[in-house]
Motif scaffolding. Structure first.
Motif, PDB file in Angstrom:
ATOM      1  N   GLU A 116       0.832  -1.210   0.000  1.00  0.00           N
ATOM      2  CA  GLU A 116       0.000   0.000   0.000  1.00  0.00           C
ATOM      3  C   GLU A 116       0.866   1.260   0.000  1.00  0.00           C
ATOM      4  OE1 GLU A 116      -4.222  -1.509   1.886  1.00  0.00           O
ATOM      5  OE2 GLU A 116      -3.019  -0.061   3.017  1.00  0.00           O
ATOM      6  N   GLN A 117       1.908   1.218   0.809  1.00  0.00           N
ATOM      7  CA  GLN A 117       2.802   2.385   0.847  1.00  0.00           C
ATOM      8  C   GLN A 117       3.513   2.570  -0.490  1.00  0.00           C
ATOM      9  OE1 GLN A 117       5.377   2.278   4.247  1.00  0.00           O
ATOM     10  NE2 GLN A 117       3.677   2.558   5.689  1.00  0.00           N
ATOM     11  N   LEU A 118       3.874   1.450  -1.100  1.00  0.00           N
ATOM     12  CA  LEU A 118       4.546   1.532  -2.396  1.00  0.00           C
ATOM     13  C   LEU A 118       3.616   2.155  -3.443  1.00  0.00           C
ATOM     14  CD1 LEU A 118       6.874   0.984  -4.375  1.00  0.00           C
ATOM     15  CD2 LEU A 118       5.979  -1.332  -4.682  1.00  0.00           C
ATOM     16  N   VAL A 119       2.375   1.698  -3.449  1.00  0.00           N
ATOM     17  CA  VAL A 119       1.406   2.206  -4.416  1.00  0.00           C
ATOM     18  C   VAL A 119       1.223   3.720  -4.242  1.00  0.00           C
ATOM     19  CG1 VAL A 119      -1.086   2.212  -4.838  1.00  0.00           C
ATOM     20  CG2 VAL A 119       0.206   0.075  -4.953  1.00  0.00           C
ATOM     21  N   ILE A 120       1.158   4.167  -3.003  1.00  0.00           N
ATOM     22  CA  ILE A 120       1.015   5.607  -2.752  1.00  0.00           C
ATOM     23  C   ILE A 120       2.228   6.357  -3.313  1.00  0.00           C
ATOM     24  CG2 ILE A 120       0.952   7.372  -0.931  1.00  0.00           C
ATOM     25  CD1 ILE A 120      -0.720   5.252   0.699  1.00  0.00           C
ATOM     26  N   LYS A 121       3.412   5.811  -3.045  1.00  0.00           N
ATOM     27  CA  LYS A 121       4.645   6.429  -3.553  1.00  0.00           C
ATOM     28  C   LYS A 121       4.651   6.487  -5.085  1.00  0.00           C
ATOM     29  CE  LYS A 121       7.908   7.079  -0.250  1.00  0.00           C
ATOM     30  NZ  LYS A 121       8.607   8.341  -0.133  1.00  0.00           N
ATOM     31  N   LEU A 122       4.239   5.400  -5.691  1.00  0.00           N
ATOM     32  CA  LEU A 122       4.275   5.334  -7.154  1.00  0.00           C
ATOM     33  C   LEU A 122       3.286   6.315  -7.771  1.00  0.00           C
ATOM     34  CD1 LEU A 122       4.610   1.472  -7.790  1.00  0.00           C
ATOM     35  CD2 LEU A 122       6.395   3.208  -8.006  1.00  0.00           C
ATOM     36  N   GLN A 123       2.258   6.654  -7.019  1.00  0.00           N
ATOM     37  CA  GLN A 123       1.242   7.570  -7.536  1.00  0.00           C
ATOM     38  C   GLN A 123       1.566   9.037  -7.270  1.00  0.00           C
ATOM     39  OE1 GLN A 123      -2.245   6.097  -5.617  1.00  0.00           O
ATOM     40  NE2 GLN A 123      -2.819   4.780  -7.332  1.00  0.00           N
ATOM     41  N   GLU A 124       2.448   9.275  -6.305  1.00  0.00           N
ATOM     42  CA  GLU A 124       2.759  10.641  -5.929  1.00  0.00           C
ATOM     43  C   GLU A 124       3.136  11.491  -7.135  1.00  0.00           C
ATOM     44  OE1 GLU A 124       5.860  10.820  -2.999  1.00  0.00           O
ATOM     45  OE2 GLU A 124       4.448  10.163  -1.454  1.00  0.00           O
ATOM     46  N   GLY A 125       2.527  12.657  -7.214  1.00  0.00           N
ATOM     47  CA  GLY A 125       2.892  13.584  -8.288  1.00  0.00           C
ATOM     48  C   GLY A 125       2.419  13.135  -9.647  1.00  0.00           C
ATOM     49  N   LEU A 126       1.580  12.080  -9.657  1.00  0.00           N
ATOM     50  CA  LEU A 126       1.108  11.595 -10.953  1.00  0.00           C
ATOM     51  C   LEU A 126       0.177  12.615 -11.577  1.00  0.00           C
ATOM     52  CD1 LEU A 126       0.915   9.052 -12.844  1.00  0.00           C
ATOM     53  CD2 LEU A 126      -1.173   8.522 -11.624  1.00  0.00           C
ATOM     54  N   LYS A 127       0.482  12.957 -12.783  1.00  0.00           N
ATOM     55  CA  LYS A 127      -0.380  13.906 -13.495  1.00  0.00           C
ATOM     56  C   LYS A 127      -1.534  13.151 -14.102  1.00  0.00           C
ATOM     57  CE  LYS A 127       2.612  16.130 -16.068  1.00  0.00           C
ATOM     58  NZ  LYS A 127       2.957  16.641 -17.371  1.00  0.00           N
TER      59      LYS A 127
END
Ligand SMILES: [Zn+2]
Length: 334
Positions: A321-332
């Motif tokens: 879950e934390q990884l998914v949040i990180k991967l989405q951060e700043g996603l345009k």
């Protein structure tokens, strides 16, 4: 199928060059130590060298793989070639002594004799000492080939009497080509070749049903992260964690996810040769060309971080879950 000189040369160019040179100059060593990890071709090169010494139809110094001698070596039936394998957990003194006795007679068909000791690191101390005496009194016609995956376990006294040839892990390109030759599709072959450098392991993966699904689950997660981020947790829960259950499986899944983000980077850099997911290039391009390389390297870092945390025994669910949040951060969202 027996590999030819040319085929093994693709696996281990340096080793074949050195062996070839000593054959050419007729300066074959009395004892070799072939070392390197599993699946790098050590035993195959040992048999190839034996063939070069016994072949009746050599081309230059390369064996024909077809004369009576070559064929007998392939099938393990040549009377002047002896192979020693561990008897249970170890290679015992008696095995080395039997070999010495055998070698004190003259060769059955010539005076040349070869012995190959596979997993030479498994010799007991007594066996190693017996062998040492044997190596200290080399007969001009005898060639010893010791094979090991664990060179650090070979006694220095034995090492110092051998010419050591190091077998390098196979390059992804070599593994991939080999798998494609064996009928595996290019997309699967290139993925496998980038997850292992062991050809035997690569072959095993190519028929492994569990591995077969890894690719689609990883791509599914990637896809959802880019198109419907809100569904990412669902994919984690429902697909990812169901498939990557054990710690090493999860680690493997993260390795494949890493390859996806590396592909994005290759696309940005215009390095299309290095791309692994060939069939996804069009889709990957859509994302890769609207993000920054800085952002992709942050995502790669996040995956490495997740792998590190996995080894601190973090809860897999939380970790993903934390990884998914990180991967989405700043996603345009476009
Ligand atoms: Zn031959």
């Amino acid at each position: 199928m027996e590999k030819t000189w040319e085929q093994l040369e693709e696996y281990q160019p340096m080793v074949l060059k050195m062996v070839g040179n000593s054959l050419k100059k007729e300066r074959v060593a009395h004892a070799y130590l072939f070392e390197g990890s599993r699946g790098t071709g050590k035993k195959e090169v040992a048999f190839l060298l034996a063939k070069s010494l016994f072949c009746t139809n050599k081309q230059d110094y390369r064996p024909c793989n077809d004369c009576v001698n070559c064929r007998r070596i392939s099938s393990g039936n040549h009377p002047d070639i002896h192979m020693i394998e561990p008897d249970g957990q170890s290679i015992k003194k008696g095995q080395i002594q039997a070999l010495q006795e055998e070698f004190s007679k003259t060769g059955v068909e010539s005076n040349r004799k070869i012995y190959i000791i596979n997993h030479a690191d498994k010799m007991t101390a007594n066996a190693a000492n017996s062998l040492l005496k044997f190596l200290e009194e080399p007969s001009s016609q005898t060639v010893a080939i010791l094979v090991t995956e664990q060179i650090h376990r070979i006694l220095n006294t034995i090492l110092s009497r051998c010419q050591v040839l190091s077998f390098k892990p196979l390059l992804p390109k070599v593994i991939s080509e080999q798998l494609v030759n064996e009928g595996i599709s290019t997309t699967i072959a290139s993925l496998i070749a980038n997850t292992t450098n062991n050809l035997e392991e690569a072959r095993r993966l190519s028929t492994d049903a569990w591995f077969g699904q890894c690719r689609s689950i990883v791509l599914q997660l990637y896809e959802v992260l880019n198109t419907r981020p809100a569904d990412a947790f669902f994919v984690i829960q429902d697909k990812w964690l169901q498939h990557f259950k054990e710690k090493d499986q999860l680690s493997f899944g993260l390795d494949i996810l890493l390859l996806v983000y590396k592909d994005l980077l290759y696309i940005q850099l215009g390095d299309e040769e290095s791309i692994i997911f060939h069939d996804q290039v069009v889709k990957f391009k859509q994302y890769a060309l609207q993000t920054s390389s800085r952002r992709i390297s942050d995502q790669i870092t996040a995956i490495f971080e997740a792998k590190r945390r996995l080894h601190t025994n973090m809860n897999p669910h939380l970790l993903m879950e934390q990884l998914v949040i990180k991967l989405q951060e700043g996603l345009k969202l476009v």
